[in-house]
Write a protein that holds these residues in place. Sequence first.
Motif, short mmCIF file in Angstrom:
data_model
loop_
_atom_site.label_atom_id
_atom_site.label_comp_id
_atom_site.label_asym_id
_atom_site.label_seq_id
_atom_site.Cartn_x
_atom_site.Cartn_y
_atom_site.Cartn_z
N SER A 37 -54.51 17.46 -23.41
CA SER A 37 -54.44 15.58 -23.49
C SER A 37 -56.13 15.05 -24.15
CB SER A 37 -53.77 15.46 -22.15
OG SER A 37 -55.66 15.50 -21.25
N ASP A 38 -56.56 15.74 -24.54
CA ASP A 38 -57.58 16.02 -25.05
C ASP A 38 -58.15 15.07 -26.08
OD1 ASP A 38 -60.17 17.15 -25.06
OD2 ASP A 38 -60.63 17.16 -27.02
N ASN A 39 -58.87 14.26 -26.30
CA ASN A 39 -59.50 12.99 -27.05
C ASN A 39 -60.16 13.49 -28.74
OD1 ASN A 39 -58.29 11.07 -25.28
ND2 ASN A 39 -59.99 9.96 -24.42
N LYS A 44 -56.59 15.49 -33.94
CA LYS A 44 -56.96 17.08 -34.81
C LYS A 44 -55.42 17.65 -35.14
CE LYS A 44 -62.20 17.13 -34.85
NZ LYS A 44 -62.22 15.78 -34.47
N LEU A 45 -55.43 18.28 -34.09
CA LEU A 45 -53.95 19.42 -33.88
C LEU A 45 -53.00 18.28 -34.45
CD1 LEU A 45 -55.78 20.58 -32.80
CD2 LEU A 45 -54.07 21.79 -30.75
N GLU A 46 -52.62 17.14 -33.63
CA GLU A 46 -51.36 16.04 -34.27
C GLU A 46 -51.97 16.07 -36.26
OE1 GLU A 46 -48.61 13.89 -33.08
OE2 GLU A 46 -48.85 16.39 -32.78
N ILE A 47 -52.85 15.94 -36.55
CA ILE A 47 -52.93 15.40 -37.71
C ILE A 47 -52.41 17.16 -38.73
CG2 ILE A 47 -55.25 15.44 -40.08
CD1 ILE A 47 -56.71 13.14 -37.91
N PHE A 447 -64.04 23.78 -22.94
CA PHE A 447 -63.92 22.22 -21.71
C PHE A 447 -63.02 21.67 -22.94
CE2 PHE A 447 -68.02 24.45 -20.57
CZ PHE A 447 -67.06 24.99 -19.59
N MET A 448 -61.68 20.96 -22.81
CA MET A 448 -60.92 20.03 -23.52
C MET A 448 -60.21 19.87 -22.09
SD MET A 448 -59.19 22.55 -26.24
CE MET A 448 -60.78 23.37 -26.67
N SER A 449 -59.44 18.38 -21.83
CA SER A 449 -58.82 17.90 -21.38
C SER A 449 -57.41 18.66 -21.20
CB SER A 449 -58.45 16.07 -21.52
OG SER A 449 -59.83 16.05 -20.85
N ASN A 450 -56.95 19.52 -20.37
CA ASN A 450 -55.61 19.95 -20.63
C ASN A 450 -55.02 20.30 -19.09
OD1 ASN A 450 -56.02 23.11 -19.71
ND2 ASN A 450 -58.46 22.51 -21.05
N THR A 451 -53.77 20.51 -19.26
CA THR A 451 -53.05 21.47 -18.62
C THR A 451 -52.59 22.64 -19.28
OG1 THR A 451 -52.97 18.89 -17.53
CG2 THR A 451 -51.68 21.21 -16.35
N GLU A 469 -64.63 14.18 -21.60
CA GLU A 469 -64.86 13.71 -23.19
C GLU A 469 -65.71 14.82 -23.61
OE1 GLU A 469 -63.47 11.01 -23.88
OE2 GLU A 469 -62.44 11.10 -22.37
N TYR A 470 -65.67 15.96 -23.12
CA TYR A 470 -66.43 16.88 -23.81
C TYR A 470 -66.15 16.78 -25.33
CZ TYR A 470 -69.07 21.69 -24.59
OH TYR A 470 -69.76 22.89 -24.86
#
Length: 674
Positions: A37-39, A44-47, A447-451, A469-470
Amino acid sequence: MKRFLSLVFCLISLVSFSQVQKDYPYRGVPFTQVKLSDNFWLPKLEINRTVTIPWSFQKSKETGRIKNFEQAVAHTGKLCTTYPFDDSDIYKIIEGAAYSLHVKYDAKLDTYIDSLITLIGKAQEPDGYLYTTRTMGDTTHPWIGKVRYEKEHELSHELYNMGHFYEAATAHYLATKKRNMLDIAIKNADHLLTVFGPGKKAVAPGHQVIEIGLGKLYRVTGNQKYLDLSKFFIDCRGQRKYEKKTGDKDATVWQTGAYWQDNIPVTQQTEALGHSVRAGYLYAGMADVASMTNNLEYLTALNKIWDNAFSKKTYITGGLGQAGNWEGFGPDYELSNHSAYCETCAAISSVYWNHRMFMMYGDSKYIDILERTLYNGLISGIGLDGKTFNYENPMEYNMQKGKLSGENKRSPWFGCSCCPTNICRFMPSIPSYVYAQKDNQVYVNLFMSNTTTLEVLPKESVTISQNTEYPWHGMVVISVDPANKNGLKFPLHVRIPGWARDEAFPTDLYSYKNKSSDKPSINVNGQILEYSIENGYAIIDRAWKKGDKVMMNLPMKVKQVVANEKVKDNIGKIAIERGPIVYCAEFVDNNGLTSNLVVPENQNFATEFQSNLLNGVMTLRGTANALSIENNASVSTKTQLLVLIPYYARSNRGQGEMRIWFPTRIKNLEIMTE
C-alpha cells in the motif's frame, strides 16, 4: 534474470512433485504474501503492470522478436533481429506478466500469454531443442556455429535463452498453476541431459543464467538431475584454453577467458572479473547450488569474490561495471565517473546475488547493498513514464567539445533490449525482499507500507503491517497481530540500515565525512526499547499480543560521502545522500550546467518534498560556487543555488549535464593552447 526464488520457497508445498530437503537457512517471503500500500513502490509496480509489460510486448512484435518464433515454426526465414539471444526477451516479459496476473488477474493478458506459449511450443524441435535462429534455418549469424552448441562457450546463448525460459516457466506455473510452459521447459531440460554431463559434452556457458534456471526447475520438479546439471556447468569453468589475438588492447580479459569468468575454476576465483551481468548470474547460481548441496568450496569462493566486488569495484549507486568495452569490472578501485557503465541488468544481478548471500548468512550487510542498488542504480534504468530506459547508468554527464558524454537520453527500446525486459520481470518481485524467516524468527529487511501474514510456528500465524513514508521520512510503524488471541512469542529482527548506523557502506569503499551522534530510536507500545544490534538487526524477542506496535525512527540526515582514497577519480570530492537515496545535480535545476560546480563542505542542506516534480521527490537545496570563463581569458566564480534530486529520477527532463560527485575546492585549472 529473476529473484522470484523466494516465491518458490513458500509455494513449494503446493507442487505435486517430491519435496526438497536442503535449501537456504533464511527464506524470503514471496511477493504473493506481501500486499503493498506504499506510496513510493506501489505506483512503480502499477506502471510496470499497465505500461512497461504491454509496451515490451508491443516492441517485441514490432522488432520481429515474436516473428522469429513464427519463422521457427515454419522452418524458414532469416533472423529478424540482431542477436540470437533475443528469444530471451519474450521469456522475461512472460515471467513478469505471469506474476502480474497473480497480483491482478487480467483475462486478456492471460489469453495472450497462452498464445505465446503455444507458439513457443510449436517452435520447439521434437527432441526438445529450442532456439529460433537455428530452427528457422538461418546459420549465417557468426555467433551460432554450424551445429548445435558449437559456440555455446562464447556467444551462441543457446543455454542462456533456456535459463531465462526455465525461470519464466516456473514463474508461470507457480502463478497460474498451468503446466503448458513448464512442460516445454522440462522437455528441453531432458534434452540437455542427453547432451551435457559427465562423459558427454562439457562446456562453460558463455552467458550464465542456465545455472539459476535449472535450480528453479529442480525446486519445482524435484528432479535431482537438473540440480546436478547446474553444478556441472559451473564446474566446467576454467577448463578451456583461449586463443591469443594480436592488437587487442583488452587482451587480458578476452585471452584468458575472464570475460566469461572462465579463466580458472570457480572454486579458485577470488575477484570479480569480466562481464558484470554474467558474473552476477554465475555467483547467484553458485549460491543456489551451494545452499542445496552444502558446497563449502563454492561458499569460500563467493565470500572472497563478494569482498573484492564490494570493497573495490562498486559505485556509490550500487552499480557494477566500469569498463564499457566488455560491459564489466575494471581493475580494483578504478571507478571513473564519466565512463561508468553500470548496466541496469548488472544492478538486477547484484540484487539477486546479495539476496542469496543474505539467505545464506542472515547478515544485513547484504541487504544494505541490495537496498542501495534497488533505490539508486536499479530503478534509474526505467523512466518515470514506464516506457523509456537506460542501458548504462554513469555517475556524470559532461559537455565535451559541444557534445554530452555518456548515455544521456532514455530510449524506448534497444537493439539489445535485455535491460527493459529484465525490468519487466524484476519489478513485480520487489515485495519479496521485504521479509524473511528462519525457523520462528521474522526479519524485516526493507521498509515500505504493506501487510503480510506469516506462519511463524506450525498452525500459528501472525499478520505484520508496515506504515511508512520511507524513503522520504524515517518513521516506520510495524504492527504485529498474532492470530492466536493468547498471543505468540517469537523474535522480530528489524534491520537498522547501515546508513542509519553512520556506516555508509559495509566495506571501507565509502564512508561519511562527518560522523553523526544521532541514533535510531525504537519503542514498543510507546515504551522506549534499549536494543542491541546483531548482524545489523535490532532483535525484539517477546510474547506479541494483538495490537502491538513497534515504532522505529531513523534519523534522516543529509550526509556527505567520501570515497576510499584509492579511488583516484573521487579524490577531493563529496557525494550527497539522505537515507537510502543518492542525490545528483542535473542541468535543469542548476543554470544549465553541473560540471562547473564546486560544493563547499559542511553546509546544511534544506529538504523540500515536491509532489509535482518527477512523480514526487524530496529535493535538497544548498549552495555551490559556479565557475565561468569570460571571453576565453578570465575565470570567475559566483555563489548560486544548488538543487539536488534523487539519482534514479535523472534523465526524465531532456538531455544535459548531471553529476553525483562534486569537488569541494579548486585545485588547479588547465590552460588550453592550440
